[in-house]
Design a protein around this motif. Structure first.
Motif, PDB file in Angstrom:
ATOM      1  N   PRO A 150       0.654  -1.032  -0.069  1.00 41.55           N
ATOM      2  CA  PRO A 150      -0.059  -0.206   0.011  1.00 41.55           C
ATOM      3  C   PRO A 150       1.127   1.376   0.157  1.00 41.55           C
ATOM      4  N   LEU A 151       1.832   1.383   0.751  1.00 47.08           N
ATOM      5  CA  LEU A 151       2.712   2.583   0.685  1.00 47.08           C
ATOM      6  C   LEU A 151       3.486   2.626  -0.582  1.00 47.08           C
ATOM      7  N   GLU A 152       4.072   1.566  -1.019  1.00 41.79           N
ATOM      8  CA  GLU A 152       4.772   1.780  -2.200  1.00 41.79           C
ATOM      9  C   GLU A 152       3.909   2.044  -3.223  1.00 41.79           C
ATOM     10  N   GLN A 153       2.509   1.731  -3.294  1.00 35.93           N
ATOM     11  CA  GLN A 153       1.595   1.942  -4.197  1.00 35.93           C
ATOM     12  C   GLN A 153       1.449   3.561  -4.212  1.00 35.93           C
ATOM     13  N   ASP A 154       1.116   4.198  -3.103  1.00 31.95           N
ATOM     14  CA  ASP A 154       0.873   5.415  -2.936  1.00 31.95           C
ATOM     15  C   ASP A 154       1.992   6.432  -3.381  1.00 31.95           C
ATOM     16  N   VAL A 155       3.490   6.067  -2.931  1.00 36.44           N
ATOM     17  CA  VAL A 155       4.597   6.419  -3.482  1.00 36.44           C
ATOM     18  C   VAL A 155       4.493   6.591  -4.889  1.00 36.44           C
ATOM     19  N   MET A 156       4.366   5.362  -5.632  1.00 38.65           N
ATOM     20  CA  MET A 156       4.211   5.267  -6.939  1.00 38.65           C
ATOM     21  C   MET A 156       3.159   6.262  -7.486  1.00 38.65           C
ATOM     22  N   ASP A 157       2.178   6.268  -7.118  1.00 34.89           N
ATOM     23  CA  ASP A 157       1.016   7.079  -7.599  1.00 34.89           C
ATOM     24  C   ASP A 157       1.414   8.739  -7.677  1.00 34.89           C
ATOM     25  N   VAL A 158       2.183   9.066  -6.549  1.00 35.94           N
ATOM     26  CA  VAL A 158       2.455  10.473  -6.486  1.00 35.94           C
ATOM     27  C   VAL A 158       3.606  10.647  -7.627  1.00 35.94           C
ATOM     28  N   VAL A 159       4.641   9.912  -7.483  1.00 41.19           N
ATOM     29  CA  VAL A 159       5.768   9.932  -8.601  1.00 41.19           C
ATOM     30  C   VAL A 159       5.218   9.857 -10.005  1.00 41.19           C
ATOM     31  N   TRP A 160       4.121   9.013 -10.224  1.00 41.29           N
ATOM     32  CA  TRP A 160       3.773   8.951 -11.552  1.00 41.29           C
ATOM     33  C   TRP A 160       3.035  10.363 -11.964  1.00 41.29           C
ATOM     34  N   ARG A 161       2.337  10.902 -10.895  1.00 47.33           N
ATOM     35  CA  ARG A 161       1.621  12.110 -11.183  1.00 47.33           C
ATOM     36  C   ARG A 161       2.712  13.244 -11.414  1.00 47.33           C
ATOM     37  N   LEU A 162       3.754  13.322 -10.772  1.00 47.62           N
ATOM     38  CA  LEU A 162       4.504  14.423 -10.641  1.00 47.62           C
ATOM     39  C   LEU A 162       5.725  14.262 -11.972  1.00 47.62           C
ATOM     40  N   ARG A 163       5.925  12.878 -12.283  1.00 53.08           N
ATOM     41  CA  ARG A 163       6.784  12.633 -12.959  1.00 53.08           C
ATOM     42  C   ARG A 163       8.349  12.769 -12.868  1.00 53.08           C
ATOM     43  N   ASP A 164       8.612  13.635 -11.734  1.00 54.50           N
ATOM     44  CA  ASP A 164      10.023  13.963 -11.324  1.00 54.50           C
ATOM     45  C   ASP A 164       9.700  14.358 -10.042  1.00 54.50           C
ATOM     46  N   ALA A 165      10.313  13.605  -8.934  1.00 59.14           N
ATOM     47  CA  ALA A 165      10.190  14.181  -7.720  1.00 59.14           C
ATOM     48  C   ALA A 165      11.342  13.904  -6.685  1.00 59.14           C
TER      49      ALA A 165
ATOM     50  N   VAL B 283      12.193  13.132  -2.603  1.00 62.90           N
ATOM     51  CA  VAL B 283      11.559  12.565  -1.238  1.00 62.90           C
ATOM     52  C   VAL B 283      10.632  13.607  -0.631  1.00 62.90           C
ATOM     53  N   ARG B 284      11.202  14.799  -0.382  1.00 60.99           N
ATOM     54  CA  ARG B 284      10.234  15.787   0.198  1.00 60.99           C
ATOM     55  C   ARG B 284       9.098  16.092  -0.618  1.00 60.99           C
ATOM     56  N   ASP B 285       9.114  16.094  -1.978  1.00 64.12           N
ATOM     57  CA  ASP B 285       7.892  16.431  -2.883  1.00 64.12           C
ATOM     58  C   ASP B 285       6.857  15.210  -2.403  1.00 64.12           C
ATOM     59  N   VAL B 286       7.345  14.052  -2.485  1.00 63.68           N
ATOM     60  CA  VAL B 286       6.504  12.828  -2.117  1.00 63.68           C
ATOM     61  C   VAL B 286       6.099  12.917  -0.904  1.00 63.68           C
ATOM     62  N   HIS B 287       6.858  13.440   0.013  1.00 70.63           N
ATOM     63  CA  HIS B 287       6.396  13.236   1.772  1.00 70.63           C
ATOM     64  C   HIS B 287       5.311  14.428   1.792  1.00 70.63           C
ATOM     65  N   GLU B 288       5.535  15.682   1.218  1.00 72.17           N
ATOM     66  CA  GLU B 288       4.586  16.621   1.317  1.00 72.17           C
ATOM     67  C   GLU B 288       3.301  16.217   0.772  1.00 72.17           C
ATOM     68  N   GLU B 289       3.245  15.328  -0.343  1.00 75.27           N
ATOM     69  CA  GLU B 289       1.811  14.826  -0.768  1.00 75.27           C
ATOM     70  C   GLU B 289       1.250  13.969   0.178  1.00 75.27           C
ATOM     71  N   LEU B 290       2.283  12.870   0.646  1.00 71.55           N
ATOM     72  CA  LEU B 290       1.245  11.812   1.573  1.00 71.55           C
ATOM     73  C   LEU B 290       1.062  12.405   2.741  1.00 71.55           C
ATOM     74  N   VAL B 291       1.906  13.483   3.385  1.00 67.15           N
ATOM     75  CA  VAL B 291       1.589  13.817   4.720  1.00 67.15           C
ATOM     76  C   VAL B 291       0.541  14.582   4.944  1.00 67.15           C
TER      77      VAL B 291
END
Length: 133
Positions: A14-29, A31-39
């Motif tokens: 589940p966490l890996e999927q959520d991380v990948m969803d953010v990176v797929w959406r942003l295309r380039d990210a 850790v801070r970018d992804v953390h800001e989305e997930l938090v």
């Protein structure tokens, strides 16, 4: 003889999927970018996101660029490609290992599909048949 790898083990958690969803959406990210989305959705440590992204890079789903101050991550496959590959592995395994219940389940899914989905499925079958000819 070695044990065949269970395709369910290769699916993302589940966490890996959520991380990948953010990176797929942003295309380039970063850790801070992804953390800001997930938090925004849950309490999660920055280091947990960092570890997860490193693991996804090790698995080959993310490419890590270490040339800058902050490591940048990009997906190595599209979301569609990943989904198709995962479905192919899981469905192929299920149909090979448990053919009757797997085929029965697929028939239930098709039977409950709406008209648009059935039309898309028919079109996909027609394209596949045309390719085989």
């Amino acid at each position: 003889m070695g044990r065949r790898q269970d395709p369910l083990e290769s699916l993302l958690g589940p966490l890996e999927q959520d991380v990948m969803d953010v990176v797929w959406r942003l295309r380039d990210a970063t850790v801070r970018d992804v953390h800001e989305e997930l938090v925004q959705e849950r309490k999660i440590a920055y280091t947990t996101v960092m570890t997860t992204m490193a693991r996804l890079a090790t698995k080959g789903l993310l490419r890590r660029d270490t040339s800058g101050l902050a490591h940048r991550y990009r997906p190595t496959v599209t979301q569609d490609t990943y989904l198709r590959s995962a479905l192919s592995r899981v469905l192929g395994w299920a149909l090979d290992r448990y053919p009757e219940p797997a085929a029965s389940y697929l028939m239930e899914v098709v039977d409950s599909a709406d008209d648009r989905s059935l039309d898309e499925l028919r079109a996909a079958v027609d394209r596949r048949r045309a390719e085989e000819e």
